[in-house]
Write a protein that holds these residues in place. Structure first.
Motif, PDB file in Angstrom:
ATOM      1  N   PRO A 144       0.805  -1.227   0.000  1.00  0.00           N
ATOM      2  CA  PRO A 144       0.000   0.000   0.000  1.00  0.00           C
ATOM      3  C   PRO A 144       0.834   1.271   0.000  1.00  0.00           C
ATOM      4  CG  PRO A 144      -0.789  -1.548   1.660  1.00  0.00           C
ATOM      5  CD  PRO A 144       0.536  -2.040   1.194  1.00  0.00           C
ATOM      6  N   VAL A 145       1.960   1.274   0.723  1.00  0.00           N
ATOM      7  CA  VAL A 145       2.803   2.466   0.775  1.00  0.00           C
ATOM      8  C   VAL A 145       3.364   2.784  -0.607  1.00  0.00           C
ATOM      9  CG1 VAL A 145       5.011   3.368   1.628  1.00  0.00           C
ATOM     10  CG2 VAL A 145       3.387   2.333   3.217  1.00  0.00           C
ATOM     11  N   TYR A 146       3.916   1.782  -1.271  1.00  0.00           N
ATOM     12  CA  TYR A 146       4.465   1.986  -2.622  1.00  0.00           C
ATOM     13  C   TYR A 146       3.379   2.488  -3.577  1.00  0.00           C
ATOM     14  CZ  TYR A 146       6.237   0.975  -7.288  1.00  0.00           C
ATOM     15  OH  TYR A 146       6.596   1.077  -8.610  1.00  0.00           O
ATOM     16  N   THR A 147       2.223   1.838  -3.543  1.00  0.00           N
ATOM     17  CA  THR A 147       1.135   2.210  -4.453  1.00  0.00           C
ATOM     18  C   THR A 147       0.652   3.631  -4.191  1.00  0.00           C
ATOM     19  OG1 THR A 147       0.442  -0.110  -4.528  1.00  0.00           O
ATOM     20  CG2 THR A 147      -1.113   1.520  -5.335  1.00  0.00           C
ATOM     21  N   ALA A 148       0.514   3.995  -2.914  1.00  0.00           N
ATOM     22  CA  ALA A 148       0.072   5.346  -2.572  1.00  0.00           C
ATOM     23  C   ALA A 148       1.063   6.392  -3.068  1.00  0.00           C
ATOM     24  CB  ALA A 148      -0.110   5.474  -1.061  1.00  0.00           C
ATOM     25  N   GLU A 149       2.360   6.084  -2.986  1.00  0.00           N
ATOM     26  CA  GLU A 149       3.378   7.051  -3.386  1.00  0.00           C
ATOM     27  C   GLU A 149       3.503   7.179  -4.901  1.00  0.00           C
ATOM     28  OE1 GLU A 149       6.299   7.121   0.495  1.00  0.00           O
ATOM     29  OE2 GLU A 149       6.958   5.991  -1.262  1.00  0.00           O
ATOM     30  N   ARG A 156      -5.973   7.386  -6.259  1.00  0.00           N
ATOM     31  CA  ARG A 156      -5.185   6.716  -5.229  1.00  0.00           C
ATOM     32  C   ARG A 156      -6.020   5.725  -4.426  1.00  0.00           C
ATOM     33  NH1 ARG A 156      -3.572  10.929  -2.711  1.00  0.00           N
ATOM     34  NH2 ARG A 156      -5.065  10.760  -0.991  1.00  0.00           N
ATOM     35  N   GLY A 157      -7.274   6.048  -4.170  1.00  0.00           N
ATOM     36  CA  GLY A 157      -8.121   5.134  -3.397  1.00  0.00           C
ATOM     37  C   GLY A 157      -8.275   3.795  -4.088  1.00  0.00           C
ATOM     38  N   PHE A 158      -8.585   3.841  -5.387  1.00  0.00           N
ATOM     39  CA  PHE A 158      -8.738   2.593  -6.145  1.00  0.00           C
ATOM     40  C   PHE A 158      -7.436   1.815  -6.201  1.00  0.00           C
ATOM     41  CE2 PHE A 158      -8.079   0.607 -10.368  1.00  0.00           C
ATOM     42  CZ  PHE A 158      -8.955  -0.456 -10.234  1.00  0.00           C
ATOM     43  N   LEU A 159      -6.346   2.489  -6.558  1.00  0.00           N
ATOM     44  CA  LEU A 159      -5.074   1.788  -6.740  1.00  0.00           C
ATOM     45  C   LEU A 159      -4.528   1.243  -5.424  1.00  0.00           C
ATOM     46  CD1 LEU A 159      -3.341   4.173  -9.328  1.00  0.00           C
ATOM     47  CD2 LEU A 159      -4.531   2.017  -9.761  1.00  0.00           C
ATOM     48  N   THR A 420      -8.565   0.279   5.208  1.00  0.00           N
ATOM     49  CA  THR A 420      -7.502   0.273   6.225  1.00  0.00           C
ATOM     50  C   THR A 420      -6.142   0.480   5.589  1.00  0.00           C
ATOM     51  OG1 THR A 420      -8.753  -1.152   7.729  1.00  0.00           O
ATOM     52  CG2 THR A 420      -6.368  -1.095   8.019  1.00  0.00           C
ATOM     53  N   TRP A 421      -5.878  -0.247   4.500  1.00  0.00           N
ATOM     54  CA  TRP A 421      -4.575  -0.118   3.839  1.00  0.00           C
ATOM     55  C   TRP A 421      -4.445   1.233   3.145  1.00  0.00           C
ATOM     56  CZ3 TRP A 421      -2.473  -3.627   6.377  1.00  0.00           C
ATOM     57  CH2 TRP A 421      -3.065  -4.876   6.555  1.00  0.00           C
ATOM     58  N   VAL A 422      -5.516   1.694   2.522  1.00  0.00           N
ATOM     59  CA  VAL A 422      -5.489   2.992   1.848  1.00  0.00           C
ATOM     60  C   VAL A 422      -5.203   4.103   2.862  1.00  0.00           C
ATOM     61  CG1 VAL A 422      -6.844   4.682   0.549  1.00  0.00           C
ATOM     62  CG2 VAL A 422      -7.080   2.256   0.024  1.00  0.00           C
ATOM     63  N   TYR A 423      -5.965   4.123   3.929  1.00  0.00           N
ATOM     64  CA  TYR A 423      -5.879   5.202   4.919  1.00  0.00           C
ATOM     65  C   TYR A 423      -4.529   5.204   5.627  1.00  0.00           C
ATOM     66  CZ  TYR A 423      -8.400   8.735   7.606  1.00  0.00           C
ATOM     67  OH  TYR A 423      -8.839   9.921   8.139  1.00  0.00           O
ATOM     68  N   SER A 424      -4.057   4.027   6.014  1.00  0.00           N
ATOM     69  CA  SER A 424      -2.789   3.936   6.746  1.00  0.00           C
ATOM     70  C   SER A 424      -1.620   4.427   5.915  1.00  0.00           C
ATOM     71  CB  SER A 424      -2.525   2.488   7.175  1.00  0.00           C
ATOM     72  OG  SER A 424      -3.559   2.009   7.995  1.00  0.00           O
ATOM     73  N   SER A 425      -1.692   4.214   4.599  1.00  0.00           N
ATOM     74  CA  SER A 425      -0.562   4.549   3.733  1.00  0.00           C
ATOM     75  C   SER A 425      -0.586   5.987   3.246  1.00  0.00           C
ATOM     76  CB  SER A 425      -0.547   3.610   2.519  1.00  0.00           C
ATOM     77  OG  SER A 425      -1.715   3.768   1.744  1.00  0.00           O
ATOM     78  N   GLU A 426      -1.706   6.704   3.409  1.00  0.00           N
ATOM     79  CA  GLU A 426      -1.794   8.040   2.831  1.00  0.00           C
ATOM     80  C   GLU A 426      -1.786   9.178   3.855  1.00  0.00           C
ATOM     81  OE1 GLU A 426      -5.360   8.127   0.519  1.00  0.00           O
ATOM     82  OE2 GLU A 426      -6.705   8.167   2.250  1.00  0.00           O
ATOM     83  N   ILE A 427      -2.037   8.907   5.126  1.00  0.00           N
ATOM     84  CA  ILE A 427      -2.181  10.019   6.077  1.00  0.00           C
ATOM     85  C   ILE A 427      -0.869  10.453   6.715  1.00  0.00           C
ATOM     86  CG2 ILE A 427      -4.584   9.469   6.587  1.00  0.00           C
ATOM     87  CD1 ILE A 427      -3.714   8.242   9.219  1.00  0.00           C
ATOM     88  N   PHE A 428       0.178   9.615   6.670  1.00  0.00           N
ATOM     89  CA  PHE A 428       1.456  10.013   7.258  1.00  0.00           C
ATOM     90  C   PHE A 428       2.213  10.947   6.320  1.00  0.00           C
ATOM     91  CE2 PHE A 428       0.728   6.128   9.734  1.00  0.00           C
ATOM     92  CZ  PHE A 428       1.090   6.551  11.006  1.00  0.00           C
ATOM     93  N   PRO A 429       2.939  11.930   6.869  1.00  0.00           N
ATOM     94  CA  PRO A 429       3.812  12.761   6.031  1.00  0.00           C
ATOM     95  C   PRO A 429       4.878  11.905   5.347  1.00  0.00           C
ATOM     96  CG  PRO A 429       3.566  13.690   8.232  1.00  0.00           C
ATOM     97  CD  PRO A 429       2.971  12.322   8.281  1.00  0.00           C
ATOM     98  N   MET A 430       5.450  12.430   4.282  1.00  0.00           N
ATOM     99  CA  MET A 430       6.354  11.643   3.437  1.00  0.00           C
ATOM    100  C   MET A 430       7.508  11.022   4.213  1.00  0.00           C
ATOM    101  SD  MET A 430       8.136  12.781  -0.128  1.00  0.00           S
ATOM    102  CE  MET A 430       8.867  14.265   0.530  1.00  0.00           C
ATOM    103  N   ARG A 431       8.142  11.800   5.056  1.00  0.00           N
ATOM    104  CA  ARG A 431       9.312  11.302   5.772  1.00  0.00           C
ATOM    105  C   ARG A 431       8.957  10.201   6.773  1.00  0.00           C
ATOM    106  NH1 ARG A 431      12.006  12.223  10.445  1.00  0.00           N
ATOM    107  NH2 ARG A 431      14.290  12.141  10.374  1.00  0.00           N
ATOM    108  N   LEU A 432       7.732  10.267   7.304  1.00  0.00           N
ATOM    109  CA  LEU A 432       7.306   9.321   8.329  1.00  0.00           C
ATOM    110  C   LEU A 432       6.472   8.171   7.769  1.00  0.00           C
ATOM    111  CD1 LEU A 432       6.049  11.937  10.968  1.00  0.00           C
ATOM    112  CD2 LEU A 432       8.359  11.029  10.704  1.00  0.00           C
TER     113      LEU A 432
END
Length: 517
Positions: A144-149, A156-159, A420-432
């Protein structure tokens, strides 16, 4: 200023920074879709293991003569051990990149599958389970992190929900292989069921090697030209790619600072001059001593991961045959057949969720999901309780249990599973993002393991019906939590999302100031 020093998170999103909508078209970029699919195929391995173990454990119990306690340990150990993989995956992906972390996940799971397939004893089977679990932990965080980035904001939600889609595809494949191999001798069928999971891992590792690296990781490492190239391919046009690049580099310049960057006369930008030495240092210190906005993000990320697994969905899938045996269905072919029906329902609804997630948003689908799961579990508890006190077992009560289980996994797949995977991977700032997501997923894996390893024991104490009523109550609490603590993130760039959590704190501060006056 020291190399590892970070600007407080409140400065990541300045109040004057406008929120940029990158594009409004619903069209999905084909290159971004290809990247998301390749990254998400790793999730098939987890889904397959979850699905196939529900049937394989019936034959493992007979062949290796293991107890019910050993069955719980065997089933739950993958989730507990995946805690290790998910916990270290954030740091690993900051060090070696998102792409190679996906390869590492596939390779680790491949080794675990081989050990399980050739296990001569329960001890060897557990060793394979431990190794496979570590691979699963890596996969659950990094896909999820890779896909979100990589993904544009409007799709982004779909992917980013594709990993959950592939988990469900894997679960369905596990059920199908259970049914197909159930006719083989007991000392062979479960070995094939578990060992076959290693075959796709080879193809997945090879496929991931042709993927590009995450543009946000490349920027943090100072590889700006490579990041621009990836953004051009994953954007609709050059203008959109440039806007995304500027937002990413601006966010990176806020969170990565060093002596060289701040020295007088330096002609290099902070991102270019310092990021090549960046490997995620200082992140855990900030996560453990968070600012107010970051605390809100952690509560949201950890909360949604906790309730995802506290719903008992994994345990229901693992132990569905046991539940239906208690309901009066005893033929193993029929038991496995019912799980296939459940798998089809689960996979169908996660596809529906993925297709509409960017249209309806995260919150509406999540609230619908948790409410539906609560009602379904209550219905399953009611049917199970009635069957406990009936002999012979009435057909309508058995039918209610089957329908309730299918409804439970379907409502889960509409919201809790993918979001869950979408939200967890998109709400953190880039560095974190990587290490913050790994912390949230670690909670996910810990709760999943605890539920899976205690489900049968608790059910024997309070009955299956009682257990389902408890899980239903937990989902009522989840609905309340989602309503108050999870803001909508639909259509916003990753760099803009942090402002959602900051604005609420600033609004509270302004209200407090007015009251004090």
């Amino acid at each position: 200023m020291e190399a590892s020093e970070v600007i407080p998170m409140e400065t990541i999103q300045p109040e004057s920074q406008p929120q940029t909508v990158l594009h409004t078209r619903s069209r999905i970029n084909k290159y971004a879709l290809t990247c998301a699919v390749l990254a998400s195929t790793n999730s098939i391995l987890l889904g397959y293991d979850i699905g196939v173990m529900s049937g394989a454990v019936l034959y493992i119990r007979d062949n290796l003569k293991i107890t019910s306690t050993q069955v719980e340990i065997l089933v739950g150990s993958l989730n507990v051990c995946s805690l290790i993989g998910s916990f270290v995956s954030g740091k690993t992906s900051d060090l070696i990149g998102r792409r190679y972390t996906i390869v590492l996940a596939a390779a680790t799971f491949f080794l675990g599958a081989l050990l399980m397939g050739f296990a001569p004893s329960f001890a060897f089977l557990m060793a394979g389970r431990v190794i496979a679990g570590i691979g699963v932990g890596y996969s659950l965080m990094i896909a999820p992190v890779y896909t979100a980035e990589v993904s544009p904001a409007m799709s982004r939600g779909f992917l980013t929900s594709l990993p959950e889609v592939f988990i469900n595809v894997g679960i369905l494949l596990g059920y199908i292989f259970n049914f197909a191999l159930s006719g083989l001798p007991p000392h062979i069928n479960w070995r094939l069921m578990l060992g076959l999971a290693g075959v796709p891992a080879i193809g997945i590792a090879a496929g991931v090697m042709v993927m590009p690296e995450s543009p946000r990781w490349l920027v943090m490492k100072g590889r700006l030209d490579e990041a621009k190239m990836v953004l051009r391919k994953t954007s609709e046009n050059e203008e959109e790619a440039q806007i995304r690049f500027e937002e990413i580099t601006k966010a990176a310049s806020f969170v990565v600072t060093s002596t060289a960057a701040g020295s007088p006369g330096s002609s290099q930008s902070p991102v270019t001059s310092t990021s090549s030495n960046w490997h995620g240092q200082g992140v855990w210190k900030e996560l453990l001593r968070p600012s107010r906005p970051l605390r809100r993000i952690l509560i949201a990320a950890i909360g949604i991961n906790f309730f995802m697994q506290a719903s008992g969905n994994d345990a229901v899938i693992y132990y569905t045959p046991e539940v239906f045996k208690a309901a009066g269905i005893h033929k193993r072919k029929v038991l496995v057949g019912v799980t296939i029906i459940m798998g089809i329902a689960k996979t169908s609804f996660v596809l529906v969720s993925a297709l509409f997630l960017d249209n309806f948003g995260r919150r509406p689908l999540l609230l619908l999901s948790s409410t539906g799961v609560a009602i379904s579990l209550a219905g399953l508890g009611l049917g199970s309780k009635f069957l406990e006190h009936s002999d012979p077992k009435p057909v309508w009560a058995i039918a209610l249990c089957v329908v309730a289980v299918c409804a439970d996994v379907s409502f889960f797949s509409i919201g809790l599973g993918p979001i869950t995977w979408v939200y967890s991977s998109e709400i953190f700032p880039m560095r974190l993002r990587a290490q913050g997501s790994s912390l949230a997923v670690s909670v996910n894996r810990l709760v999943s393991g605890i539920v899976a390893m205690t489900f049968l024991t608790i059910s024997r104490k309070i009955s299956f019906g009682g257990m389902f009523f408890v899980l239903s109550g937990i989902m009522v609490l989840a609905t309340i939590f989602f309503y108050f603590f999870l803001p909508e993130t639909k259509g916003k760039s990753l760099e803009d999302i942090g402002a959602i959590f900051e604005d609420k704190d600033k609004s509270k501060d302004r209200t407090r100031e007015i009251c004090e006056r």
